[in-house]
Design a protein around this motif. Structure first.
Motif, short mmCIF file in Angstrom:
data_model
loop_
_atom_site.label_atom_id
_atom_site.label_comp_id
_atom_site.label_asym_id
_atom_site.label_seq_id
_atom_site.Cartn_x
_atom_site.Cartn_y
_atom_site.Cartn_z
N GLY A 1 37.94 34.03 21.13
CA GLY A 1 37.13 34.06 19.77
C GLY A 1 36.20 35.24 19.89
N TYR A 2 35.58 35.59 20.90
CA TYR A 2 34.66 36.56 20.94
C TYR A 2 35.05 37.95 20.88
N ILE A 3 36.57 37.97 21.62
CA ILE A 3 37.07 39.27 21.54
C ILE A 3 37.43 39.46 20.15
N LYS A 4 37.83 38.67 19.27
CA LYS A 4 38.37 38.96 18.06
C LYS A 4 37.09 39.38 16.89
N THR A 5 35.96 38.84 17.37
CA THR A 5 34.74 39.04 16.71
C THR A 5 34.30 40.69 16.91
N VAL A 6 34.42 41.02 18.17
CA VAL A 6 34.00 42.31 18.56
C VAL A 6 34.98 43.38 18.00
N ASP A 7 36.15 42.94 17.91
CA ASP A 7 37.34 43.65 17.36
C ASP A 7 37.10 44.10 16.01
N ALA A 8 36.82 43.22 15.38
CA ALA A 8 36.50 43.17 13.99
C ALA A 8 35.23 44.12 13.54
N ALA A 9 34.09 43.87 14.32
CA ALA A 9 32.98 44.61 14.29
C ALA A 9 33.23 46.10 14.44
N LEU A 10 34.02 46.43 15.46
CA LEU A 10 34.40 47.83 15.85
C LEU A 10 35.34 48.62 14.76
N LYS A 11 36.07 47.74 14.25
CA LYS A 11 36.98 48.37 13.23
C LYS A 11 36.21 48.23 11.74
N LEU A 12 35.07 47.51 11.58
CA LEU A 12 34.22 47.84 10.48
C LEU A 12 33.48 48.90 10.28
N ARG A 13 33.33 49.55 11.71
CA ARG A 13 32.60 50.97 11.71
C ARG A 13 33.66 51.95 11.87
N ASN A 14 34.73 51.85 11.43
CA ASN A 14 35.94 53.04 11.54
C ASN A 14 36.27 53.30 13.16
N LEU A 15 36.09 52.45 13.86
CA LEU A 15 36.35 52.91 15.33
C LEU A 15 37.55 52.12 15.55
N SER A 16 38.13 52.81 16.67
CA SER A 16 39.46 51.69 17.31
C SER A 16 38.99 50.48 17.75
N GLY A 17 39.78 49.55 17.59
CA GLY A 17 39.57 48.13 18.08
C GLY A 17 39.43 47.88 19.64
N VAL A 18 39.41 46.81 20.11
CA VAL A 18 39.61 46.59 21.65
C VAL A 18 41.15 46.96 22.02
N PRO A 19 41.27 47.35 23.21
CA PRO A 19 42.87 47.78 23.67
C PRO A 19 43.42 46.35 23.69
N ASP A 20 44.73 46.55 23.77
CA ASP A 20 45.63 45.51 23.51
C ASP A 20 45.67 44.45 24.68
N ASP A 21 45.15 44.89 25.80
CA ASP A 21 45.19 43.92 26.95
C ASP A 21 44.24 43.20 27.13
N TYR A 22 43.33 43.43 26.11
CA TYR A 22 42.11 42.16 26.08
C TYR A 22 42.78 41.01 25.82
N CYS A 23 43.86 40.94 24.85
CA CYS A 23 44.58 39.73 24.41
C CYS A 23 45.89 39.73 24.83
N PRO A 24 46.07 38.99 25.92
CA PRO A 24 47.46 39.07 26.41
C PRO A 24 48.37 38.57 25.29
N ARG A 25 49.55 39.30 24.98
CA ARG A 25 50.57 38.90 23.94
C ARG A 25 51.85 38.35 24.29
#
Length: 565
Positions: free
Chosen positions: A541-565
């Motif tokens: 949940g914290y990773i998703k929050t940070v990912d959204a905050a980065l994208k809101l500032r037009n930055l690339s989100g967190v790397p894919d390996d933060y959340c194993p798929r």
């Protein structure tokens, strides 16, 4: 009160025997206490004392509380009794006397005498290996292998042991605390009086001087230890266009082997050994030969003439190894010549690689980094900016783990280093319970410490990033994983924000020295996953929050390996 004293006087006049009995018991008790304190030596503190950083309270007060520990030590009375791990006696005699107790006294003295003789023998051997005092320079090192510093505990033996372990022929000590290794001594001999500084960890010994090396030849270094097993394989690369400029030293070897080429380039004091069929070439990583574009190793898979099971490359595709020779083009460091007008933060959550990033920045820019805190172990290992006040303006950037608005707004710009929270939490837990390059014990992982740590620190991982994105000015986001994967490009971005000019050759030099002294060994890994499903759900949940905050500032989100798929 007066009436009570009168009654006592009358009582003891009538029964003097009881008075003298009580007096005798009082004196006997005092004598026993005196004798016990004389034989017991230093008092022991029951249980294990936790470090200051482990107490309850705010998530990160470790270093600040550590500095209080140093202040307490400084203000301790000279004759006072010392307790616990912070205040250790400098003399070994009381501890030995305490261990001996009432038993084995003669044996203790015999062992002490034997250890004394062994020390004398060691010193005689060291004296035989000592070859003299030599000139050294930051621009052109006398010993050009690896180097390390310890401004608190450096000894002659420690330096020799570290150099011998890495297969070097010579070990040199400088400035009381610096150790340099090498295969060749490349400077002139000077008077012994110029090597006049005591070793920081051994006051009775000499460890060079200012720009002067006390050099020892390591007779125990085995020839096999200097072979390519200690070199680093860099890969297969296409032959550069100006090969004679890019790799200036070469020799034809009809009986070519990896051993021979690596040893040849090591002897010539070059950090790269490139095998090209029957030709061995040596040089440095430069813009002519960057080692950035690796080729398929099958293109280099030509068998060596003198080594049946190894490949030696071809005339067009070179097989490259990095030797033990240190590339000194990026090793010089100093404080800023003029006071900085802007304060730049190197901000990160603990465990996100801040110390490693400082090492890279110091090599890339040639200037020391500072710190919002004071960590004695980092200062002793060569981070000299650690002792400066963070507002001194003498350092290129300032390490900080703070995340409050007031603290963030104290800086004019920032490099924000973000790391996968699963890795960062484990790294900080290891540091907390095992030191900068140590590991937490199994009991810590399996006990209550780990769940409590995750519950307190995981939310902080998110709020740290969110606060810097909200309150920071000119924030450059760098992901730890991107820095590892593409160090050259990410370091270029960081150096640009710092506003200092640096050459591409220097950045290429950093790539070859990237690990530094604070890389935790990857050999010792947990055999199980310490994260429970509940922990993973919370962290996700914290990773998703940070990912959204980065994208809101037009930055690339967190790397894919933060959340194993």
């Amino acid at each position: 009160m007066a009436k009570l004293l009168v009654k006592l006087q009358r009582y003891f006049r009538r029964k003097p025997v009881r008075f003298f009995t009580l007096l005798a018991l009082y004196l006997a008790a005092g004598s026993l206490v005196f004798l016990h304190s004389g034989f017991a030596g230093e008092p022991t503190v029951p249980g294990s004392q936790r470090g200051a950083s482990e107490g309850p309270g705010l998530p990160y007060l470790g270093v600040m509380q550590l500095s209080r520990g140093f202040k307490a030590a400084a203000t301790m009375p000279a004759g006072g009794r010392r307790h616990g791990p912070w205040f250790k006696s400098t003399s070994k005699e009381p501890a030995e006397r305490g261990k001996a107790g009432e038993h084995g006294g003669t044996r203790s003295w015999a062992l002490r005498g034997r250890s004394g003789r062994e020390k004398e023998e060691d010193r005689e051997e060291e004296a035989q290996r000592y070859i003299g005092c030599y000139v050294d320079s930051t621009r052109r090192r006398t010993l050009r292998g690896v180097s390390f510093f310890d401004y608190k505990k450096m000894t002659v033996f420690r330096c020799q042991d570290n150099c011998a372990e890495r297969g070097y022929l010579y070990a040199g000590l400088e400035f009381g605390a610096e150790c340099y290794c090498g295969h060749k001594v490349q400077a002139s001999n000077v008077s012994e009086s110029e090597c006049n500084m005591e070793c920081k960890g051994e006051r009775s010994r000499t460890c060079g001087g200012a720009n002067r090396l006390s050099i020892y030849r390591l007779e125990l270094a085995q020839e096999s230890a200097r072979r390519y097993g200690s070199a680093i394989f860099r890969g297969c690369f296409r032959r550069p266009d100006n090969v004679s400029i890019a790799l200036p030293v070469s020799q034809r070897m009809l009986n070519m082997s990896v051993d021979q080429c690596v040893d040849f380039c090591t002897e010539k004091e070059y950090p790269l050994a490139a095998l090209a069929g029957t030709a061995c070439r040596c040089g440095f990583p430069t813009t002519l030969f960057t080692l950035h574009e690796r080729e398929d190793e099958q293109l280099c898979a030509q068998k060596c003439a003198g080594e049946e099971f190894e490949s030696c490359g071809t005339a067009e595709y070179l097989l490259v190894y990095q030797t033990q020779v240190q590339d000194n083009r990026c090793m010089d460091r100093r404080f800023l010549p003029t006071r900085a007008k802007q304060l730049v933060a190197l901000a990160s959550f603990p465990g996100a690689g801040n110390t490693w990033a400082r090492h890279l920045i110091e090599l890339a820019t040639g200037f020391y980094t500072g710190s919002y805190y004071f960590d004695g172990s980092l200062y002793n290992k060569g981070f000299k900016g650690e002792r400066d006040h963070w507002r001194s303006g003498r350092t290129i950037c300032i390490k900080t783990h703070e995340s409050g608005q007031k603290e963030i707004e104290s800086f004019d710009s920032a490099i924000l280093l973000i790391r996968n929270p699963y890795k960062a939490l484990m790294a900080e837990f290891n540091r907390k319970y095992g030191g900068h390059i140590g590991f937490a014990a199994h009991t810590h992982w399996k006990g209550k410490e780990w769940p409590e740590f995750v519950a307190n620190y995981a939310p902080w991982w998110a709020t740290h990033t969110l606060d810097w994105l909200r309150y920071g000015r000119r924030v450059l986001v760098v992901h730890f994983e991107d820095l590892k994967r593409d160090l050259f490009a990410q370091l270029q971005r960081m150096v640009r924000l710092l506003g200092t000019a640096t050459s591409e050759d220097r950045l290429l030099c950093v790539e070859g020295q990237k690990d530094g002294n604070f890389k935790r060994s990857g050999l010792r890994k947990l055999e199980y996953d310490p994260y429970t499903p509940e922990m993973r759900k919370m962290i996700s949940g914290y990773i998703k929050t940070v990912d959204a905050a980065l994208k809101l500032r037009n930055l690339s989100g967190v790397p894919d390996d933060y959340c194993p798929r």
